[in-house]
Scaffold this motif. Structure first.
Motif, mmCIF file in Angstrom:
data_model
loop_
_atom_site.group_PDB
_atom_site.id
_atom_site.type_symbol
_atom_site.label_atom_id
_atom_site.label_comp_id
_atom_site.label_asym_id
_atom_site.label_seq_id
_atom_site.Cartn_x
_atom_site.Cartn_y
_atom_site.Cartn_z
ATOM 1 N N ALA B 47 0.836 -1.069 0.047
ATOM 2 C CA ALA B 47 0.042 0.126 0.005
ATOM 3 C C ALA B 47 0.956 1.298 -0.019
ATOM 4 O O ALA B 47 0.627 2.023 -0.694
ATOM 5 N N ASN B 48 1.859 1.252 0.828
ATOM 6 C CA ASN B 48 2.641 2.574 0.738
ATOM 7 C C ASN B 48 3.434 2.573 -0.659
ATOM 8 O O ASN B 48 3.679 3.900 -0.918
ATOM 9 N N LEU B 49 4.062 1.530 -0.896
ATOM 10 C CA LEU B 49 4.465 1.675 -2.273
ATOM 11 C C LEU B 49 3.509 2.105 -3.441
ATOM 12 O O LEU B 49 3.863 3.111 -4.128
ATOM 13 N N ASP B 50 2.380 1.761 -3.442
ATOM 14 C CA ASP B 50 1.251 2.202 -4.359
ATOM 15 C C ASP B 50 1.131 3.587 -4.299
ATOM 16 O O ASP B 50 1.170 4.573 -5.297
ATOM 17 N N ARG B 51 1.181 4.052 -3.027
ATOM 18 C CA ARG B 51 0.984 5.523 -2.794
ATOM 19 C C ARG B 51 1.978 6.373 -3.381
ATOM 20 O O ARG B 51 1.918 7.353 -3.923
ATOM 21 N N VAL B 52 3.155 6.018 -3.031
ATOM 22 C CA VAL B 52 4.438 6.909 -3.338
ATOM 23 C C VAL B 52 4.492 6.715 -5.015
ATOM 24 O O VAL B 52 4.828 7.882 -5.553
ATOM 25 N N VAL B 53 4.435 5.687 -5.597
ATOM 26 C CA VAL B 53 4.341 5.486 -6.985
ATOM 27 C C VAL B 53 3.297 6.372 -7.644
ATOM 28 O O VAL B 53 3.479 6.959 -8.957
ATOM 29 N N ALA B 54 2.117 6.251 -7.111
ATOM 30 C CA ALA B 54 1.010 6.780 -7.754
ATOM 31 C C ALA B 54 1.266 8.483 -7.699
ATOM 32 O O ALA B 54 1.124 9.107 -8.728
ATOM 33 N N ARG B 55 1.998 8.918 -6.764
ATOM 34 C CA ARG B 55 2.388 10.246 -6.506
ATOM 35 C C ARG B 55 3.382 10.718 -7.751
ATOM 36 O O ARG B 55 3.330 11.618 -8.451
ATOM 37 N N ASP B 56 4.529 9.794 -7.815
ATOM 38 C CA ASP B 56 5.442 9.879 -8.815
ATOM 39 C C ASP B 56 4.967 9.778 -10.066
ATOM 40 O O ASP B 56 5.188 10.787 -11.073
ATOM 41 N N ALA B 57 3.980 8.946 -10.428
ATOM 42 C CA ALA B 57 3.308 8.722 -11.635
ATOM 43 C C ALA B 57 2.675 9.787 -12.231
ATOM 44 O O ALA B 57 2.551 10.172 -13.343
ATOM 45 N N ARG B 58 1.985 10.390 -11.219
ATOM 46 C CA ARG B 58 1.233 11.975 -11.679
ATOM 47 C C ARG B 58 2.046 12.592 -12.128
ATOM 48 O O ARG B 58 1.888 13.464 -13.234
ATOM 49 N N GLY B 59 3.179 12.885 -11.368
ATOM 50 C CA GLY B 59 4.292 13.938 -11.866
ATOM 51 C C GLY B 59 5.117 13.698 -13.215
ATOM 52 O O GLY B 59 4.971 14.410 -14.068
ATOM 53 N N GLU B 60 5.227 12.182 -13.509
ATOM 54 C CA GLU B 60 5.718 12.110 -14.972
ATOM 55 C C GLU B 60 4.620 12.154 -15.822
ATOM 56 O O GLU B 60 5.020 12.358 -16.975
ATOM 57 N N LEU B 61 3.372 11.897 -15.457
ATOM 58 C CA LEU B 61 2.206 12.043 -16.667
ATOM 59 C C LEU B 61 2.059 13.487 -16.965
ATOM 60 O O LEU B 61 2.123 13.802 -18.149
ATOM 61 N N GLU B 62 2.391 14.407 -16.002
ATOM 62 C CA GLU B 62 2.237 15.761 -16.113
ATOM 63 C C GLU B 62 3.179 16.215 -17.153
ATOM 64 O O GLU B 62 3.063 17.111 -18.146
ATOM 65 N N ALA B 63 4.462 15.644 -16.835
ATOM 66 C CA ALA B 63 5.606 16.255 -17.812
ATOM 67 C C ALA B 63 5.689 15.389 -19.051
ATOM 68 O O ALA B 63 6.663 15.522 -19.873
ATOM 69 N N GLY B 64 4.932 14.172 -19.246
ATOM 70 C CA GLY B 64 5.060 13.428 -20.341
ATOM 71 C C GLY B 64 6.270 12.445 -20.443
ATOM 72 O O GLY B 64 6.640 12.254 -21.406
ATOM 73 N N LEU B 65 6.663 12.063 -19.258
ATOM 74 C CA LEU B 65 7.875 11.503 -19.068
ATOM 75 C C LEU B 65 7.698 9.776 -18.796
ATOM 76 O O LEU B 65 6.559 9.512 -18.164
ATOM 77 N N THR B 66 8.798 8.958 -19.250
ATOM 78 C CA THR B 66 8.624 7.690 -19.006
ATOM 79 C C THR B 66 9.849 7.313 -18.607
ATOM 80 O O THR B 66 10.965 7.572 -19.228
ATOM 81 N N SER B 67 10.075 6.480 -17.351
ATOM 82 C CA SER B 67 11.360 6.067 -16.802
ATOM 83 C C SER B 67 11.077 4.944 -15.824
ATOM 84 O O SER B 67 9.974 4.818 -15.346
ATOM 85 N N THR B 68 12.278 4.547 -15.393
ATOM 86 C CA THR B 68 12.241 3.310 -14.439
ATOM 87 C C THR B 68 12.758 3.978 -13.156
ATOM 88 O O THR B 68 13.921 4.777 -13.220
ATOM 89 N N ARG B 69 12.069 4.017 -12.016
ATOM 90 C CA ARG B 69 12.569 4.515 -10.783
ATOM 91 C C ARG B 69 12.727 3.589 -9.677
ATOM 92 O O ARG B 69 12.111 2.360 -9.805
ATOM 93 N N HIS B 70 13.456 3.633 -8.767
ATOM 94 C CA HIS B 70 13.730 2.666 -7.661
ATOM 95 C C HIS B 70 13.083 2.945 -6.283
ATOM 96 O O HIS B 70 13.440 4.174 -5.951
ATOM 97 N N TYR B 71 12.771 2.213 -5.496
ATOM 98 C CA TYR B 71 12.248 2.549 -4.229
ATOM 99 C C TYR B 71 12.424 1.320 -3.431
ATOM 100 O O TYR B 71 13.154 0.050 -3.688
ATOM 101 N N GLY B 72 12.499 1.585 -1.995
ATOM 102 C CA GLY B 72 12.259 0.391 -0.961
ATOM 103 C C GLY B 72 11.324 -0.343 -1.249
ATOM 104 O O GLY B 72 10.137 0.007 -1.929
#
Lengths: 105, 259
Positions: B47-72
């Motif tokens: 659930a925590n990973l989902d929350r953080v990734v959803a936040r990052d994905a929203r930012g990537e979407l706004e900028a039109g970016l596609t990339s691989t990110r790393h998390y705990g």
């Protein structure tokens, strides 16, 4: 992804199973950006591309192995170095990381 | 509905969204679909990973970016337990062409090839018709400045405005309105003489030097383009060069990576 949707739809309608390969990382010179997608069905038919035609053949083998249950989904890396002139790689000298998986989601 | 079905339907409907996939780590292949408002469906297995990734994905979407990110494993920053590939399916960038002239049709065609959503806008209803510009996504009968007053706020660094009217009556208010937007490219057509006169008129209209410096005028790269089609290539090449920050030269005469 958009450019392969129609083919995937057609394949699935006619009962084929499908694997997709997506570029998830690149290093150095590489012809396609992350997100480039190729779809492969269990009959070996292909839609889309992930490079300039350099690694597509190898990706089909990878996708078919996954559909046949011989391999698990995961990252596959293709690169090229001068001493591997005949290995599968990108002639432009770059490295690409692909995530290949069955379309089971 | 499966994640794939949801993705397919959104792409077909032209709705922006981001697809996050675990490509390394636990729950390999797990998916999360994220909408521009942050709404998500699916799960990456935590659930925590989902929350953080959803936040990052929203930012990537706004900028039109596609990339691989790393998390705990629970979405922690600066850890590498999980690699998540975030793919943005953003709305296409926009090109707004002011002026319904011969060059407009050619530019609209080339811009479409490059993936732009193309709007042709001209105040003269006789010229700005869907029949003349069937390749455009939208043909608008309006004054450029009035049109930008409506849509200007939605425009960002991925978008382009090309002023092809080369008639001061239309050019000056169009450019004056365009420099107030956040577009990444603003070009205006005209001869060197037209350009000199227009620059003076823009100054008289109260534009600052910085605003005037944003205008690529005369429009296009110096490739000796003559026909509308060649000019369209020269303009689009300049749009690309400005976006990538390259001084456009022949590859033969430069060094360094091609991409």
């Amino acid at each position: 992804m958009k450019e392969v949707l129609d083919d995937i739809e057609r394949w699935r309608t006619s009962g084929h199973r499908v694997a997709i390969a997506r570029v998830v990382g690149i290093e150095g010179s590489s012809p396609r950006d992350p997100g480039a997608t190729m779809a492969v069905n269990d009959a070996g038919e292909v839609a889309g591309s992930v490079s300039g035609g350099c690694v597509e053949g190898a990706v089909v083998q990878e996708a078919l192995a996954i559909l046949a249950g011989e391999k698990q989904r995961g990252i596959v890396t293709f690169g090229y170095s001068d001493d591997e002139a005949f290995a599968v790689g990108l002639t432009c000298g770059g490295t690409i990381h692909l995530f290949v998986e069955p379309l089971d989601w | 509905m499966s994640r794939y079905d949801e993705l397919r339907d959104a792409l077909r409907a032209g709705e922006p969204l981001a697809l996050a996939t675990v490509v390394e780590g636990p729950n390999l292949g797990a998916k999360l679909l994220v909408r521009p408002d942050g709404q998500a469906s699916g799960s990456l297995g935590d659930a925590n990973l989902d929350r953080v990734v959803a936040r990052d994905a929203r930012g990537e979407l706004e900028a039109g970016l596609t990339s691989t990110r790393h998390y705990g494993a629970h979405g922690e920053a600066r850890e590498r337990d999980v690699s998540v590939f975030i793919e943005s399916f953003a709305l296409p960038p926009r090109m707004i062409i002011f002026g319904a002239v011969d060059f407009t049709a050619a530019l609209a065609k080339v811009a479409k090839v490059l993936g732009y959503r193309v709007t042709v806008c001209d105040a003269r209803a006789v010229f700005a018709t869907v029949l003349r510009f069937p390749m455009a996504d939208e043909v608008v009968n309006d004054w450029p400045d009035r049109y930008l007053a409506k849509v200007g706020e939605e425009l960002g660094p991925r978008d382009a405005i090309c002023v092809l009217t080369h008639d001061h009556k239309f050019d000056v208010p169009a450019i004056a309105a365009a420099v107030k937007t956040g577009v990444g490219y603003l070009g205006a057509m005209g001869s060197r003489r037209t350009h000199e006169q227009r620059t003076q008129r823009l100054r008289d209209a109260g534009l600052t030097d910085a605003e005037i410096a944003r205008v690529m005028s005369p429009i296009g790269l110096d490739i000796g383009a003559r026909t509308p089609e060649e000019t369209a290539v020269a303009v689009c090449a300049e749009v690309i060069a400005l976006r990538t920050g390259r001084r456009a030269q022949s590859l033969r005469d430069t060094a360094g990576p091609i991409h």
